[in-house]
Design a protein around this motif. Structure first.
Motif, mmCIF file in Angstrom:
data_model
loop_
_atom_site.group_PDB
_atom_site.id
_atom_site.type_symbol
_atom_site.label_atom_id
_atom_site.label_comp_id
_atom_site.label_asym_id
_atom_site.label_seq_id
_atom_site.Cartn_x
_atom_site.Cartn_y
_atom_site.Cartn_z
ATOM 1 N N ALA A 118 0.862 -1.178 0.000
ATOM 2 C CA ALA A 118 0.000 0.000 0.000
ATOM 3 C C ALA A 118 0.896 1.225 0.000
ATOM 4 C CB ALA A 118 -0.929 0.010 1.206
ATOM 5 N N LEU A 119 0.346 2.334 -0.473
ATOM 6 C CA LEU A 119 1.073 3.593 -0.407
ATOM 7 C C LEU A 119 0.694 4.287 0.897
ATOM 8 C CD1 LEU A 119 2.925 5.615 -1.911
ATOM 9 C CD2 LEU A 119 0.854 6.694 -2.800
ATOM 10 N N TRP A 134 1.258 5.190 -8.679
ATOM 11 C CA TRP A 134 0.535 4.267 -7.810
ATOM 12 C C TRP A 134 -0.882 4.017 -8.302
ATOM 13 C CZ3 TRP A 134 2.755 1.149 -4.647
ATOM 14 C CH2 TRP A 134 1.978 0.398 -3.753
ATOM 15 N N SER A 135 -1.280 2.735 -8.293
ATOM 16 C CA SER A 135 -2.628 2.374 -8.720
ATOM 17 C C SER A 135 -3.331 1.483 -7.698
ATOM 18 C CB SER A 135 -2.588 1.663 -10.075
ATOM 19 O OG SER A 135 -1.797 0.474 -9.996
ATOM 20 N N GLY A 136 -2.697 1.294 -6.540
ATOM 21 C CA GLY A 136 -3.272 0.429 -5.515
ATOM 22 C C GLY A 136 -3.951 1.207 -4.407
ATOM 23 N N LEU A 137 -3.961 0.629 -3.204
ATOM 24 C CA LEU A 137 -4.611 1.252 -2.060
ATOM 25 C C LEU A 137 -3.706 2.307 -1.421
ATOM 26 C CD1 LEU A 137 -6.142 -1.945 -0.397
ATOM 27 C CD2 LEU A 137 -7.257 -0.324 -1.945
ATOM 28 N N THR A 151 -1.821 17.792 -3.456
ATOM 29 C CA THR A 151 -0.504 17.305 -3.050
ATOM 30 C C THR A 151 -0.510 15.783 -2.948
ATOM 31 O OG1 THR A 151 -0.141 19.356 -1.816
ATOM 32 C CG2 THR A 151 1.313 17.510 -1.315
ATOM 33 N N ILE A 152 -1.581 15.220 -2.411
ATOM 34 C CA ILE A 152 -1.714 13.761 -2.327
ATOM 35 C C ILE A 152 -1.705 13.161 -3.733
ATOM 36 C CG2 ILE A 152 -3.217 11.865 -1.596
ATOM 37 C CD1 ILE A 152 -1.863 13.459 0.684
ATOM 38 N N LYS A 153 -2.389 13.805 -4.653
ATOM 39 C CA LYS A 153 -2.422 13.331 -6.037
ATOM 40 C C LYS A 153 -1.018 13.319 -6.647
ATOM 41 C CE LYS A 153 -4.527 14.401 -10.534
ATOM 42 N NZ LYS A 153 -5.450 15.331 -11.254
ATOM 43 N N VAL A 154 -0.244 14.366 -6.375
ATOM 44 C CA VAL A 154 1.126 14.446 -6.894
ATOM 45 C C VAL A 154 1.985 13.316 -6.338
ATOM 46 C CG1 VAL A 154 3.239 15.834 -6.909
ATOM 47 C CG2 VAL A 154 1.022 16.922 -7.315
ATOM 48 N N ILE A 155 1.844 13.026 -5.040
ATOM 49 C CA ILE A 155 2.634 11.958 -4.428
ATOM 50 C C ILE A 155 2.262 10.608 -5.031
ATOM 51 C CG2 ILE A 155 3.070 10.696 -2.275
ATOM 52 C CD1 ILE A 155 2.886 13.397 -0.820
ATOM 53 N N CYS A 156 0.979 10.367 -5.232
ATOM 54 C CA CYS A 156 0.558 9.112 -5.880
ATOM 55 C C CYS A 156 1.148 9.020 -7.282
ATOM 56 C CB CYS A 156 -0.967 9.043 -5.951
ATOM 57 S SG CYS A 156 -1.780 8.797 -4.356
ATOM 58 N N GLY A 157 1.159 10.144 -8.003
ATOM 59 C CA GLY A 157 1.722 10.156 -9.344
ATOM 60 C C GLY A 157 3.216 9.915 -9.356
ATOM 61 N N LYS A 158 3.902 10.412 -8.332
ATOM 62 C CA LYS A 158 5.356 10.219 -8.231
ATOM 63 C C LYS A 158 5.716 8.733 -8.262
ATOM 64 C CE LYS A 158 9.726 10.884 -7.023
ATOM 65 N NZ LYS A 158 10.727 11.489 -7.946
ATOM 66 N N PHE A 159 4.869 7.914 -7.638
ATOM 67 C CA PHE A 159 5.135 6.471 -7.589
ATOM 68 C C PHE A 159 4.328 5.691 -8.630
ATOM 69 C CE2 PHE A 159 6.090 8.021 -3.263
ATOM 70 C CZ PHE A 159 7.398 7.571 -3.150
ATOM 71 N N LYS A 161 -11.504 10.985 -4.689
ATOM 72 C CA LYS A 161 -11.871 11.686 -5.928
ATOM 73 C C LYS A 161 -10.646 12.300 -6.589
ATOM 74 C CE LYS A 161 -16.695 12.817 -4.822
ATOM 75 N NZ LYS A 161 -17.666 13.910 -4.525
ATOM 76 N N ALA A 162 -9.729 12.834 -5.787
ATOM 77 C CA ALA A 162 -8.542 13.490 -6.331
ATOM 78 C C ALA A 162 -7.596 12.497 -6.991
ATOM 79 C CB ALA A 162 -7.811 14.250 -5.226
ATOM 80 N N THR A 163 -7.511 11.286 -6.425
ATOM 81 C CA THR A 163 -6.536 10.309 -6.912
ATOM 82 C C THR A 163 -7.145 9.225 -7.792
ATOM 83 O OG1 THR A 163 -6.834 8.904 -4.948
ATOM 84 C CG2 THR A 163 -5.146 10.633 -4.823
ATOM 85 N N GLY A 164 -8.447 9.024 -7.688
ATOM 86 C CA GLY A 164 -9.077 7.917 -8.387
ATOM 87 C C GLY A 164 -8.778 6.575 -7.743
ATOM 88 N N LEU A 165 -8.358 6.605 -6.484
ATOM 89 C CA LEU A 165 -7.955 5.388 -5.774
ATOM 90 C C LEU A 165 -8.734 5.225 -4.480
ATOM 91 C CD1 LEU A 165 -4.096 5.904 -6.166
ATOM 92 C CD2 LEU A 165 -5.548 4.415 -7.569
#
Length: 249
Positions: free
Chosen positions: A3-4, A56-59, A46-54, A94-98
């Motif tokens: 998980a992230l 990430w498509s999981g939880l 900012t959370i969306k950017v961090i998910c994008g950095k990795f 909603k911001a991350t789609g995750l």
């Protein structure tokens, strides 16, 4: 399972993918400065950017500096007041789609220490105390979390204890470690008198320099440094997604 984990603080937001079976970070953590003002849309971006950095498509698990009830942010000590009563889990999803799990940041750090760190295998009443922009507390009784204790806000010297005792207070007032340790020692003894814990575990940003103040403390209850230091919030936030993992099976 992976998980992230994302740790949202008053001064920085950091994250990394975590193996939630072992507690190991799977990549170096990535940190961004907490936006100012730290409004819900700004933090969500900012959370969306961090998910994008990795990529990430999981939880995703997020630790947040507030009392959290069923994904709803109920307080706002070190973030913008507009967070109060915001459905944080829904906003971040909603911001991350995750899928996102939101929990109190100190509770998240405590989970990491109880599961894999300085509290592993320990019973009784244990406090994890995170020292950073504020003071976070997590209370465990025989390994079971009592959520949202938020005891950085007990009153001392006519103010919230964290305003007088946090690492930001030390920096703001230019205190030596010795002078600051006296304040922190008083805070620990206050908690000790109220709860009679068996162990204090000290984490957060200041724990990286625990050798400068832990030897100066004088308490009835043992005080030890957190094993994960400033990464406990990331690891613990990732651990909170276990229920989502189970639900997806």
């Amino acid at each position: 399972m992976e998980a992230l984990g994302i740790d949202i603080g008053g001064s920085g937001i950091k994250g990394a993918p975590v193996n939630i079976t072992t507690g190991k970070l799977l990549a170096p953590r990535f940190r961004l400065t907490t936006p100012k003002p730290s409004t819900p849309p700004a933090v969500a971006e900012t959370i969306k950017v961090i998910c994008g950095k990795f990529n990430w498509s999981g939880l995703v698990g997020c630790g947040f500096p507030a009392a959290i009830q069923h994904g709803i942010v109920r307080t706002a000590a070190n973030v913008d007041d507009s967070w109060i009563n915001t459905q944080g889990e829904t906003l971040f999803a909603k911001a991350t789609g995750l899928q996102v799990k939101l929990t109190n940041d100190a509770d998240a750090a405590g989970m990491a220490e109880i599961e894999f760190g300085a509290g592993k295998g320990k019973t009784g009443v244990i406090f994890i105390i995170t020292i950073g922009t504020g003071i976070g507390t997590a209370l465990f009784v025989d390994g079971n979390l009592v959520p949202n204790t938020e005891l950085g806000h007990i009153r001392m010297k006519g103010m919230d204890a964290e305003f007088w005792t946090s690492d930001s207070a030390r920096k703001r007032e230019g205190l030596t470690w010795k002078r600051w340790a006296k304040r922190f020692n008083r805070y620990l003894n206050y908690l000790d008198a109220l709860f009679w814990p068996d162990l204090f575990i000290v984490g957060g940003g200041a724990a990286k320099k625990h050798e400068k103040f832990l030897p100066l403390l004088h308490t009835r209850c043992p005080v030890v440094p957190a094993k994960f230091h400033n990464n406990a919030g990331i690891v613990g936030a990732a651990l909170t997604t276990r229920a989502l993992h189970r639900g997806s099976k």
